[in-house]
Write a protein that holds these residues in place. Structure first.
Motif, PDB file in Angstrom:
ATOM      1  N   PRO A  82       7.869   5.105   2.331  1.00 16.35           N
ATOM      2  CA  PRO A  82       8.825   6.147   1.928  1.00 16.35           C
ATOM      3  C   PRO A  82       9.749   5.344   2.366  1.00 16.35           C
ATOM      4  O   PRO A  82      10.989   5.062   1.766  1.00 16.35           O
ATOM      5  N   GLU A  83       9.679   4.442   3.652  1.00 18.99           N
ATOM      6  CA  GLU A  83      10.727   3.813   4.226  1.00 18.99           C
ATOM      7  C   GLU A  83      11.149   2.836   3.295  1.00 18.99           C
ATOM      8  O   GLU A  83      12.262   2.173   3.032  1.00 18.99           O
ATOM      9  N   PRO A 139       4.440  -2.233  -9.851  1.00 21.22           N
ATOM     10  CA  PRO A 139       4.979  -1.503  -8.272  1.00 21.22           C
ATOM     11  C   PRO A 139       5.635  -0.696  -8.846  1.00 21.22           C
ATOM     12  O   PRO A 139       6.909  -1.271 -10.082  1.00 21.22           O
ATOM     13  N   ILE A 140       5.840   0.518  -8.480  1.00 23.10           N
ATOM     14  CA  ILE A 140       7.051   1.548  -7.786  1.00 23.10           C
ATOM     15  C   ILE A 140       7.810   1.870  -6.890  1.00 23.10           C
ATOM     16  O   ILE A 140       8.352   2.942  -7.076  1.00 23.10           O
ATOM     17  N   ASN A 141       7.461   0.905  -6.257  1.00 19.58           N
ATOM     18  CA  ASN A 141       8.247   1.358  -4.494  1.00 19.58           C
ATOM     19  C   ASN A 141       8.398  -0.046  -4.691  1.00 19.58           C
ATOM     20  O   ASN A 141       7.510  -1.163  -4.477  1.00 19.58           O
ATOM     21  N   PRO A 282       4.468  20.972  -2.200  1.00 14.14           N
ATOM     22  CA  PRO A 282       4.705  20.146  -3.754  1.00 14.14           C
ATOM     23  C   PRO A 282       4.121  19.206  -3.623  1.00 14.14           C
ATOM     24  O   PRO A 282       4.049  18.118  -2.109  1.00 14.14           O
ATOM     25  N   ARG A 283       3.945  18.524  -4.158  1.00 12.37           N
ATOM     26  CA  ARG A 283       4.049  16.860  -4.437  1.00 12.37           C
ATOM     27  C   ARG A 283       5.216  15.617  -4.004  1.00 12.37           C
ATOM     28  O   ARG A 283       6.084  16.695  -3.989  1.00 12.37           O
ATOM     29  N   ARG A 284       4.256  15.118  -3.128  1.00 11.69           N
ATOM     30  CA  ARG A 284       5.041  14.119  -2.569  1.00 11.69           C
ATOM     31  C   ARG A 284       5.900  12.658  -3.429  1.00 11.69           C
ATOM     32  O   ARG A 284       4.737  13.183  -4.089  1.00 11.69           O
ATOM     33  N   PRO A 285       6.702  12.759  -3.487  1.00 13.94           N
ATOM     34  CA  PRO A 285       7.173  11.587  -4.601  1.00 13.94           C
ATOM     35  C   PRO A 285       6.523  10.775  -4.441  1.00 13.94           C
ATOM     36  O   PRO A 285       6.252  10.080  -3.472  1.00 13.94           O
ATOM     37  N   GLY A 286       5.931   9.863  -5.395  1.00 13.95           N
ATOM     38  CA  GLY A 286       5.397   8.571  -5.803  1.00 13.95           C
ATOM     39  C   GLY A 286       4.233   8.702  -5.578  1.00 13.95           C
ATOM     40  O   GLY A 286       3.960   7.263  -5.847  1.00 13.95           O
ATOM     41  N   ASP A 287       3.775   9.696  -5.568  1.00 15.24           N
ATOM     42  CA  ASP A 287       1.808   9.661  -5.090  1.00 15.24           C
ATOM     43  C   ASP A 287       1.485  10.038  -6.483  1.00 15.24           C
ATOM     44  O   ASP A 287       1.675  10.524  -7.404  1.00 15.24           O
ATOM     45  N   PRO A 288       0.718   8.903  -6.716  1.00 11.39           N
ATOM     46  CA  PRO A 288      -0.698   8.578  -8.101  1.00 11.39           C
ATOM     47  C   PRO A 288      -1.454   9.626  -7.383  1.00 11.39           C
ATOM     48  O   PRO A 288      -1.657  10.369  -6.556  1.00 11.39           O
TER      49      PRO A 288
END
Ligand code: UD1
Length: 331
Positions: A82-83, A139-141, A282-288
């Motif tokens: 997240p950072e 990669p998504i981040n 709820p889901r954490r954003p970016g988690d597969p």
């Protein structure tokens, strides 16, 4: 002229410190370079430590020369996803640009072998939740991208200079040294096993499950948790492989099977004998939903033989480490 040494960047961090212990137990000469921004002086124990940055050309050049370094193991990096999303340039600067400087210095100093800490984050969200080395990287981040760009630099440098590398793509690292000498010491850690063990020893009031509606058997996220000791051993295997003339390669490091968040929490309850207070969110954003290694290649190419492929065994060492930190907090 002294015997050749291994430079371990980030050797005061979680994974690097475990590798330093194993290298020294095998009688290797080691020098650690760490800026201690996220690492801990205690983690190095009594290995030679240079406090400095991987992106500082003068320091790196001096260390390579003074310690006659022929192998570099490069762990120093920021790792919080997240950072990396909120401060991308910090990640590209510290992870990618610093690696570029380090590689320039290595080529200049004639370093022969390079072992690189990469990440499963280079795969992003692979279809079916598992990734082989041949799975397309996406990669998504920025964290994952910063690692992938470093892999690409390494590949290109190795085809232009007499430097060979093994890039290891780590899946979910957990646990600690069974003798409790080193472990994951960041106070604000976000990793599931660490967080759950902190709750079990009373350092946190509760554990939050991020998402219970994934298309997984129990609705929670599934990951390939690998013991840090087995991960550290993979680095020593990589070293032996490179010294033995092995060609540059990129390998997943995982066990090849996964556990859900609920299974991890059940293990922590079983091992600690404590009931955890659990809250569902709820889901954490970016988690597969799932991320599991296809992990045949590392066994075939490096002869890697994991010894801690057992969730309760991983949790036992993680929990012992949290108990040690209660009486002896690292700062
Ligand atoms: C970790 C690494 C990441 C790497 C990835 C490889 C770090 C900080 N992250 O991320 O660099 O690319 O492994 O697979 O080193 N969860 C909860 N509650 C919590 C914490 C986590 O439910 O309090 C869940 C998450 O939603 C996820 C699972 O537990 O499903 C694992 O999360 P976490 O331990 O944070 O690791 P990753 O996000 O997989």
């Amino acid at each position: 002229m002294s015997l050749p040494s291994i430079l371990v960047t980030g050797g005061a961090g979680y994974i690097g410190s475990h590798v330093v212990l194993q290298l020294r137990a095998r009688g290797e000469r080691v020098v650690v370079l760490d800026d201690l921004s996220r690492g801990f002086r205690q983690a190095v124990i009594d290995a030679p430590l240079v406090v400095g940055k991987v992106g500082d050309r003068d320091t790196v050049t001096r260390v390579l020369r003074e310690h006659a370094v022929d192998t570099v193991m490069h762990f120093a990096a920021y790792t919080i996803v997240p950072e990396s999303v909120s401060e991308p340039l910090k990640y590209y600067g510290n992870n990618t640009c610093s690696t570029c400087t380090l590689l320039e210095c290595c080529v200049g100093a004639g370093v022969r072998n390079f072992v690189f800490s990469s990440s499963a984050a280079v795969y992003g969200m692979p279809a079916e939740g598992s990734a082989a080395e041949s799975t397309p990287t996406a990669p998504i981040n920025p964290y994952g991208t910063s690692k992938l760009m470093s892999e690409w630099m390494l590949r290109d440098v190795a085809s232009a200079a007499p430097l060979k590398y093994v890039a290891l793509r780590y899946f979910n690292v957990a646990g600690s040294d069974p003798q409790c000498r080193v472990g994951q010491a960041s106070p604000n850690a976000t990793l599931l096993v660490k967080v759950a063990c902190q709750a079990a020893v009373g350092k946190r009031a509760e554990v939050v499950i991020f998402g219970t509606d994934y298309a997984t058997p129990d609705g929670t996220g599934v990951r390939d948790y690998i013991h840090v000791e087995d991960l550290a051993t993979a680095h020593l295997d990589a070293l032996r492989y490179l010294r033995g003339g092995g060609a540059s390669t990129t390998l997943n490091v995982g066990y090849g099977h996964g556990y859900s968040v609920r299974e991890v929490l059940a293990s922590v309850e079983r091992v600690s004998g404590k009931r955890l207070k659990v809250r569902e969110q709820p889901r954490r954003p970016g988690d597969p939903p799932g991320l599991i290694a296809r992990a045949e290649r590392i066994r075939a190419e490096l002869g890697w033989q994991p010894r801690y492929d057992d969730l309760d065994a991983i949790v036992r060492t993680a929990l012992a480490w949290e108990q040690r930190l209660l009486s002896d907090p690292w700062k």
